[in-house]
Design a protein around this motif. Structure first.
Motif, PDB file in Angstrom:
ATOM      1  N   PHE A  22       0.818  -1.208   0.000  1.00 58.41           N
ATOM      2  CA  PHE A  22       0.000   0.000   0.000  1.00 58.41           C
ATOM      3  C   PHE A  22       0.853   1.259   0.000  1.00 58.41           C
ATOM      4  O   PHE A  22       0.554   2.216  -0.730  1.00 58.41           O
ATOM      5  CB  PHE A  22      -0.981   0.001   1.174  1.00 58.41           C
ATOM      6  CG  PHE A  22      -2.105  -0.970   0.970  1.00 58.41           C
ATOM      7  CD1 PHE A  22      -2.958  -0.875  -0.123  1.00 58.41           C
ATOM      8  CD2 PHE A  22      -2.312  -1.995   1.870  1.00 58.41           C
ATOM      9  CE1 PHE A  22      -3.993  -1.770  -0.317  1.00 58.41           C
ATOM     10  CE2 PHE A  22      -3.346  -2.897   1.685  1.00 58.41           C
ATOM     11  CZ  PHE A  22      -4.192  -2.785   0.594  1.00 58.41           C
ATOM     12  N   ALA A  36      -5.229   8.606   0.847  1.00 61.49           N
ATOM     13  CA  ALA A  36      -5.673   7.445   0.072  1.00 61.49           C
ATOM     14  C   ALA A  36      -6.721   6.657   0.846  1.00 61.49           C
ATOM     15  O   ALA A  36      -7.737   6.227   0.281  1.00 61.49           O
ATOM     16  CB  ALA A  36      -4.480   6.562  -0.269  1.00 61.49           C
ATOM     17  N   LYS A  37      -6.491   6.481   2.133  1.00 56.91           N
ATOM     18  CA  LYS A  37      -7.475   5.761   2.953  1.00 56.91           C
ATOM     19  C   LYS A  37      -8.794   6.519   2.994  1.00 56.91           C
ATOM     20  O   LYS A  37      -9.868   5.921   2.910  1.00 56.91           O
ATOM     21  CB  LYS A  37      -6.913   5.545   4.357  1.00 56.91           C
ATOM     22  CG  LYS A  37      -5.757   4.566   4.380  1.00 56.91           C
ATOM     23  CD  LYS A  37      -5.123   4.489   5.762  1.00 56.91           C
ATOM     24  CE  LYS A  37      -3.868   3.645   5.736  1.00 56.91           C
ATOM     25  NZ  LYS A  37      -3.162   3.669   7.022  1.00 56.91           N
ATOM     26  N   ARG A  40     -10.743   6.170  -0.270  1.00 59.86           N
ATOM     27  CA  ARG A  40     -11.388   4.854  -0.364  1.00 59.86           C
ATOM     28  C   ARG A  40     -12.699   4.823   0.417  1.00 59.86           C
ATOM     29  O   ARG A  40     -13.653   4.162   0.028  1.00 59.86           O
ATOM     30  CB  ARG A  40     -10.439   3.772   0.153  1.00 59.86           C
ATOM     31  CG  ARG A  40     -11.022   2.388   0.017  1.00 59.86           C
ATOM     32  CD  ARG A  40      -9.977   1.333   0.294  1.00 59.86           C
ATOM     33  NE  ARG A  40     -10.602   0.026   0.263  1.00 59.86           N
ATOM     34  CZ  ARG A  40     -11.075  -0.597   1.337  1.00 59.86           C
ATOM     35  NH1 ARG A  40     -10.984  -0.046   2.524  1.00 59.86           N
ATOM     36  NH2 ARG A  40     -11.641  -1.783   1.224  1.00 59.86           N
ATOM     37  N   LEU A  41     -12.757   5.553   1.520  1.00 60.77           N
ATOM     38  CA  LEU A  41     -13.939   5.526   2.386  1.00 60.77           C
ATOM     39  C   LEU A  41     -15.046   6.480   1.948  1.00 60.77           C
ATOM     40  O   LEU A  41     -16.215   6.264   2.272  1.00 60.77           O
ATOM     41  CB  LEU A  41     -13.527   5.861   3.823  1.00 60.77           C
ATOM     42  CG  LEU A  41     -12.623   4.844   4.509  1.00 60.77           C
ATOM     43  CD1 LEU A  41     -12.140   5.382   5.842  1.00 60.77           C
ATOM     44  CD2 LEU A  41     -13.341   3.521   4.677  1.00 60.77           C
ATOM     45  N   ASP A  43     -17.656   7.710  -0.258  1.00 59.25           N
ATOM     46  CA  ASP A  43     -18.473   7.255  -1.381  1.00 59.25           C
ATOM     47  C   ASP A  43     -19.711   8.134  -1.395  1.00 59.25           C
ATOM     48  O   ASP A  43     -20.594   7.974  -0.561  1.00 59.25           O
ATOM     49  CB  ASP A  43     -18.830   5.776  -1.212  1.00 59.25           C
ATOM     50  CG  ASP A  43     -19.543   5.198  -2.413  1.00 59.25           C
ATOM     51  OD1 ASP A  43     -19.496   5.827  -3.484  1.00 59.25           O
ATOM     52  OD2 ASP A  43     -20.144   4.126  -2.292  1.00 59.25           O
ATOM     53  N   ASN A  96     -12.760  10.927  -7.561  1.00 56.41           N
ATOM     54  CA  ASN A  96     -13.416   9.658  -7.889  1.00 56.41           C
ATOM     55  C   ASN A  96     -12.541   8.787  -8.785  1.00 56.41           C
ATOM     56  O   ASN A  96     -12.483   7.573  -8.616  1.00 56.41           O
ATOM     57  CB  ASN A  96     -14.776   9.906  -8.550  1.00 56.41           C
ATOM     58  CG  ASN A  96     -15.867  10.086  -7.528  1.00 56.41           C
ATOM     59  OD1 ASN A  96     -16.022   9.282  -6.623  1.00 56.41           O
ATOM     60  ND2 ASN A  96     -16.618  11.155  -7.667  1.00 56.41           N
ATOM     61  N   ARG A  99      -9.859   7.429  -6.617  1.00 62.36           N
ATOM     62  CA  ARG A  99     -10.482   6.438  -5.736  1.00 62.36           C
ATOM     63  C   ARG A  99     -10.553   5.075  -6.426  1.00 62.36           C
ATOM     64  O   ARG A  99     -10.279   4.046  -5.826  1.00 62.36           O
ATOM     65  CB  ARG A  99     -11.886   6.903  -5.330  1.00 62.36           C
ATOM     66  CG  ARG A  99     -12.592   5.970  -4.380  1.00 62.36           C
ATOM     67  CD  ARG A  99     -13.987   6.532  -4.043  1.00 62.36           C
ATOM     68  NE  ARG A  99     -14.605   5.817  -2.971  1.00 62.36           N
ATOM     69  CZ  ARG A  99     -15.390   4.752  -3.132  1.00 62.36           C
ATOM     70  NH1 ARG A  99     -15.656   4.303  -4.340  1.00 62.36           N
ATOM     71  NH2 ARG A  99     -15.915   4.154  -2.083  1.00 62.36           N
ATOM     72  N   ILE A 102      -7.132   3.557  -6.419  1.00 62.98           N
ATOM     73  CA  ILE A 102      -6.795   3.094  -5.067  1.00 62.98           C
ATOM     74  C   ILE A 102      -7.511   1.787  -4.776  1.00 62.98           C
ATOM     75  O   ILE A 102      -6.939   0.865  -4.190  1.00 62.98           O
ATOM     76  CB  ILE A 102      -7.133   4.181  -4.028  1.00 62.98           C
ATOM     77  CG1 ILE A 102      -6.152   5.341  -4.162  1.00 62.98           C
ATOM     78  CG2 ILE A 102      -7.131   3.614  -2.612  1.00 62.98           C
ATOM     79  CD1 ILE A 102      -6.563   6.592  -3.420  1.00 62.98           C
ATOM     80  N   GLN A 103      -8.766   1.679  -5.199  1.00 60.29           N
ATOM     81  CA  GLN A 103      -9.523   0.446  -4.964  1.00 60.29           C
ATOM     82  C   GLN A 103      -8.835  -0.745  -5.621  1.00 60.29           C
ATOM     83  O   GLN A 103      -8.843  -1.842  -5.079  1.00 60.29           O
ATOM     84  CB  GLN A 103     -10.963   0.577  -5.461  1.00 60.29           C
ATOM     85  CG  GLN A 103     -11.835  -0.588  -5.056  1.00 60.29           C
ATOM     86  CD  GLN A 103     -11.898  -0.802  -3.545  1.00 60.29           C
ATOM     87  OE1 GLN A 103     -12.128   0.132  -2.791  1.00 60.29           O
ATOM     88  NE2 GLN A 103     -11.670  -2.017  -3.099  1.00 60.29           N
ATOM     89  N   PHE A 106      -6.408  -2.174  -3.305  1.00 52.15           N
ATOM     90  CA  PHE A 106      -7.043  -2.957  -2.251  1.00 52.15           C
ATOM     91  C   PHE A 106      -7.553  -4.289  -2.772  1.00 52.15           C
ATOM     92  O   PHE A 106      -7.620  -5.270  -2.037  1.00 52.15           O
ATOM     93  CB  PHE A 106      -8.187  -2.165  -1.604  1.00 52.15           C
ATOM     94  CG  PHE A 106      -7.708  -1.178  -0.578  1.00 52.15           C
ATOM     95  CD1 PHE A 106      -7.668  -1.519   0.766  1.00 52.15           C
ATOM     96  CD2 PHE A 106      -7.287   0.082  -0.954  1.00 52.15           C
ATOM     97  CE1 PHE A 106      -7.210  -0.617   1.715  1.00 52.15           C
ATOM     98  CE2 PHE A 106      -6.834   0.997  -0.010  1.00 52.15           C
ATOM     99  CZ  PHE A 106      -6.802   0.639   1.326  1.00 52.15           C
ATOM    100  N   ASP A 107      -7.920  -4.323  -4.040  1.00 50.13           N
ATOM    101  CA  ASP A 107      -8.442  -5.559  -4.621  1.00 50.13           C
ATOM    102  C   ASP A 107      -7.352  -6.579  -4.915  1.00 50.13           C
ATOM    103  O   ASP A 107      -7.647  -7.753  -5.099  1.00 50.13           O
ATOM    104  CB  ASP A 107      -9.203  -5.250  -5.919  1.00 50.13           C
ATOM    105  CG  ASP A 107     -10.495  -4.510  -5.683  1.00 50.13           C
ATOM    106  OD1 ASP A 107     -10.960  -4.466  -4.523  1.00 50.13           O
ATOM    107  OD2 ASP A 107     -11.036  -3.955  -6.655  1.00 50.13           O
TER     108      ASP A 107
END
Length: 149
Positions: A22, A36-37, A40-41, A43, A96, A99, A102-103, A106-107
């Protein structure tokens, strides 16, 4: 069965690999980890108070994150239409877009890609069970955690 020390060492190594993944990914995207965190949160619209709760940090740090996101053109503060005392963060088009990138980090974090879908689900159940702190294991499943939020 593995002794507790070996278990703790393996978890520590996994956490290190995930952290490096990360940190490097966020650096490649040119965004600090806290931003970044937060991206991600967020939305839609998210109050700064709720963001602080989700990030487990105090209000002054959320303000610094919001400032950094605004300076980069990734988010803007808006007054909550239902309560003018509340400030919400809303992502811009650039926010967006970032985001989504960044997702992807995480994936596809280390270790997860080496597990098949059933193994990932079982590992996630075990993690929730470990974090339950005396709560019934059935209540610690991801579905119930999400429903409780």
């Amino acid at each position: 069965m593995h002794p507790p020390r070996e278990f703790a060492d393996a978890l520590g190594e996994l956490f290190l690999q995930v952290r490096v993944h990360f940190e490097q990914g966020f650096a490649d995207l040119g965004v600090p980890s806290p931003c970044a965190k937060a991206l991600r949160l967020i939305d839609g619209s998210l109050s700064m108070k709720e963001l602080g709760a989700r990030l487990h940090c105090d209000g002054s740090f959320v303000t610094a994150i919001a400032d950094a996101l605004e300076e980069r053109g990734l988010a803007r503060r808006e007054t909550d239409p239902d309560d003018r005392r509340i400030k919400n963060l809303v992502l811009t088009r650039a926010g967006n877009k970032l985001r989504g990138r960044i997702q992807l980090l995480f994936d596809d974090f280390p270790g997860a890609r080496r597990l098949d879908p059933e193994e990932r689900e079982a590992f996630l159940r075990m993690l929730y069970k470990m974090m339950a702190k005396g709560v019934d294991a059935a209540a610690a499943t991801p579905e119930r955690q999400t429903a409780a939020s």
